[in-house]
Scaffold this motif. Structure first.
Motif, short mmCIF file in Angstrom:
data_model
loop_
_atom_site.label_atom_id
_atom_site.label_comp_id
_atom_site.label_asym_id
_atom_site.label_seq_id
_atom_site.Cartn_x
_atom_site.Cartn_y
_atom_site.Cartn_z
N VAL A 18 0.87 -1.18 0.00
CA VAL A 18 0.00 0.00 0.00
C VAL A 18 0.90 1.23 0.00
O VAL A 18 2.12 1.14 0.20
CB VAL A 18 -0.94 0.03 1.23
CG1 VAL A 18 -1.86 -1.19 1.24
CG2 VAL A 18 -0.15 0.09 2.52
N GLU A 19 0.30 2.37 -0.19
CA GLU A 19 1.08 3.60 -0.23
C GLU A 19 1.63 3.95 1.15
O GLU A 19 0.91 3.88 2.15
CB GLU A 19 0.21 4.74 -0.75
CG GLU A 19 0.96 6.05 -0.96
CD GLU A 19 0.08 7.14 -1.54
OE1 GLU A 19 0.54 8.29 -1.62
OE2 GLU A 19 -1.08 6.83 -1.90
N THR A 20 2.89 4.34 1.20
CA THR A 20 3.50 4.77 2.46
C THR A 20 3.00 6.16 2.82
O THR A 20 3.08 7.08 2.01
CB THR A 20 5.03 4.78 2.35
OG1 THR A 20 5.48 3.48 1.99
CG2 THR A 20 5.66 5.19 3.68
N PRO A 21 2.48 6.35 4.04
CA PRO A 21 1.95 7.67 4.42
C PRO A 21 3.06 8.68 4.66
O PRO A 21 4.21 8.32 4.93
CB PRO A 21 1.18 7.37 5.71
CG PRO A 21 1.89 6.20 6.31
CD PRO A 21 2.35 5.36 5.14
N GLU A 22 2.71 9.94 4.59
CA GLU A 22 3.64 11.04 4.87
C GLU A 22 3.15 11.82 6.09
O GLU A 22 1.95 12.08 6.21
CB GLU A 22 3.75 11.98 3.67
CG GLU A 22 4.32 11.36 2.42
CD GLU A 22 5.83 11.12 2.54
OE1 GLU A 22 6.46 11.80 3.38
OE2 GLU A 22 6.35 10.27 1.79
N LEU A 29 6.17 10.17 11.52
CA LEU A 29 6.12 8.88 10.84
C LEU A 29 6.98 7.90 11.63
O LEU A 29 8.16 8.15 11.87
CB LEU A 29 6.64 9.00 9.41
CG LEU A 29 6.59 7.70 8.58
CD1 LEU A 29 5.15 7.29 8.30
CD2 LEU A 29 7.35 7.88 7.26
N VAL A 30 6.37 6.79 12.06
CA VAL A 30 7.07 5.77 12.85
C VAL A 30 7.22 4.51 12.02
O VAL A 30 6.26 4.03 11.41
CB VAL A 30 6.29 5.46 14.15
CG1 VAL A 30 6.93 4.28 14.89
CG2 VAL A 30 6.25 6.68 15.06
N VAL A 67 11.43 6.37 15.15
CA VAL A 67 11.04 7.59 14.46
C VAL A 67 11.69 7.60 13.08
O VAL A 67 12.91 7.58 12.96
CB VAL A 67 11.45 8.84 15.27
CG1 VAL A 67 11.17 10.11 14.46
CG2 VAL A 67 10.73 8.89 16.61
N GLU A 68 10.86 7.64 12.06
CA GLU A 68 11.35 7.63 10.69
C GLU A 68 11.46 9.04 10.13
O GLU A 68 12.42 9.37 9.42
CB GLU A 68 10.42 6.80 9.81
CG GLU A 68 10.83 6.68 8.36
CD GLU A 68 12.02 5.76 8.15
OE1 GLU A 68 12.57 5.73 7.02
OE2 GLU A 68 12.41 5.05 9.11
N ALA A 69 10.48 9.90 10.42
CA ALA A 69 10.49 11.26 9.91
C ALA A 69 9.58 12.12 10.77
O ALA A 69 8.58 11.64 11.32
CB ALA A 69 10.04 11.31 8.45
N LEU A 70 9.93 13.40 10.89
CA LEU A 70 9.14 14.37 11.66
C LEU A 70 8.48 15.34 10.70
O LEU A 70 9.13 15.88 9.79
CB LEU A 70 10.03 15.12 12.64
CG LEU A 70 10.70 14.30 13.75
CD1 LEU A 70 11.78 15.12 14.44
CD2 LEU A 70 9.67 13.82 14.76
N GLY A 71 7.18 15.58 10.91
CA GLY A 71 6.49 16.60 10.13
C GLY A 71 6.89 17.98 10.60
O GLY A 71 7.54 18.14 11.65
N PHE A 122 4.88 1.17 8.34
CA PHE A 122 4.94 2.55 8.82
C PHE A 122 3.55 3.01 9.26
O PHE A 122 2.54 2.55 8.74
CB PHE A 122 5.45 3.50 7.73
CG PHE A 122 6.85 3.21 7.25
CD1 PHE A 122 7.95 3.73 7.92
CD2 PHE A 122 7.06 2.41 6.14
CE1 PHE A 122 9.23 3.46 7.49
CE2 PHE A 122 8.34 2.13 5.70
CZ PHE A 122 9.43 2.65 6.38
N MET A 123 3.51 3.93 10.21
CA MET A 123 2.25 4.57 10.59
C MET A 123 2.51 6.01 10.97
O MET A 123 3.62 6.36 11.43
CB MET A 123 1.58 3.83 11.75
CG MET A 123 2.27 3.96 13.08
SD MET A 123 1.36 3.21 14.47
CE MET A 123 -0.08 4.27 14.55
N VAL A 124 1.52 6.86 10.79
CA VAL A 124 1.62 8.27 11.15
C VAL A 124 0.98 8.47 12.52
O VAL A 124 -0.15 8.05 12.77
CB VAL A 124 0.93 9.17 10.11
CG1 VAL A 124 0.83 10.60 10.62
CG2 VAL A 124 1.70 9.13 8.79
#
Length: 259
Positions: A18-22, A29-30, A67-71, A122-124
């Motif tokens: 499925v599409e990876t969320p942003e 993004l975890v 933690v993969e990315a921070l908004g 991944f999940m937001v």
């Protein structure tokens, strides 16, 4: 990313791409390292609790990872930092959230219920306030602590004033939550713990009692209702019952419990 997707109630999860969320502003993004399979998820899948906002859907509210990315505007954590994700998300502004009870704000905002959960790579997460650093603890072991561990921990902490020396704790149901409740009582309370476990598909069960003796766990044989010696000395004798089972338990007018 790969995810275990529920396409319709009563159907098995389908693992697919499925599409990876942003992450949006303030979100995180975890990357999931472990996601607990809560029994409530099984109720949702089996259509006992058809409460999802839409289908297909990604379940999973017991999560931990990195933690993969921070908004934009999200601070307090570094990329790659291992975290547990608290799943009872609320609005963050109402009286329930203000007193620390976000889980009762609106269940349709929870992870895996109102927003896609952790049965995926991944999940937001909507806010960094839902993240807890876990240090060297493996995410797969930390994930169940966010619900199966947290729920009985709260119950035990609120019960500690009623469990002085000479009291007894009774745990009914040593399952996903009950085994944590049993351990928390042993760690945090001086009381011996009577543990009742139902037999599968049977109202009958077995009772065992564990306690702490010189800082170590010890078996106490069959369950006492109270510490008789302490009662004879005039000490306060109490029983605190924690029911983590799915079986009906009845409190009789006499104060006895019918299992």
């Amino acid at each position: 990313m790969r995810a275990a997707v529920l396409d319709d109630y009563g159907k098995p999860l389908d693992i697919r791409e499925v599409e990876t969320p942003e992450p949006g502003p303030g979100e995180v993004l975890v990357r999931i390292g472990g996601s607990g399979a809560c029994h409530s998820d099984l109720h949702v899948i089996d259509s006992d609790m058809p409460m999802l906002p839409s289908l297909p859907w990604i379940l999973g509210h017991e999560n931990a990872g990195w933690v993969e990315a921070l908004g934009g505007g999200a601070t307090g954590f570094d990329t790659g930092e291992p975290v547990a994700v608290y799943g009872g998300w609320g609005c963050g502004h109402c009286r329930f959230c203000a007193r620390g009870d976000e889980q009762v704000c609106n269940v349709m905002m929870w992870s895996g219920i109102g927003r896609p959960g952790g049965y995926a790579e991944f999940m937001v997460v909507p806010s960094t306030r839902h993240l807890t650093p876990i240090g060297d603890l493996e995410p797969a072991k930390a994930a169940p602590l966010t619900d199966a561990g947290l729920t009985p921990y709260r119950a035990v902490k609120r019960s500690l004033p009623y469990l002085p020396p000479g009291s007894t704790a009774v745990v009914i149901g040593i399952g996903g939550l009950g085994h944590y409740g049993l351990q928390f009582l042993q760690l945090l309370s001086p009381a011996p713990v009577a543990a009742w476990q139902f037999e599968l598909n049977n109202r009958a069960g077995t009772m065992n009692v564990v306690g702490v003796e010189n800082g170590e766990s010890a078996a106490f044989g069959r369950a006492p209702y109270y510490d008789r010696e302490a009662a004879e000395r005039g000490a306060l004798a109490r029983i605190v019952v924690a029911d983590f089972s799915t079986q009906p338990v009845e409190m009789l007018p006499s104060g006895r419990i019918r299992i």
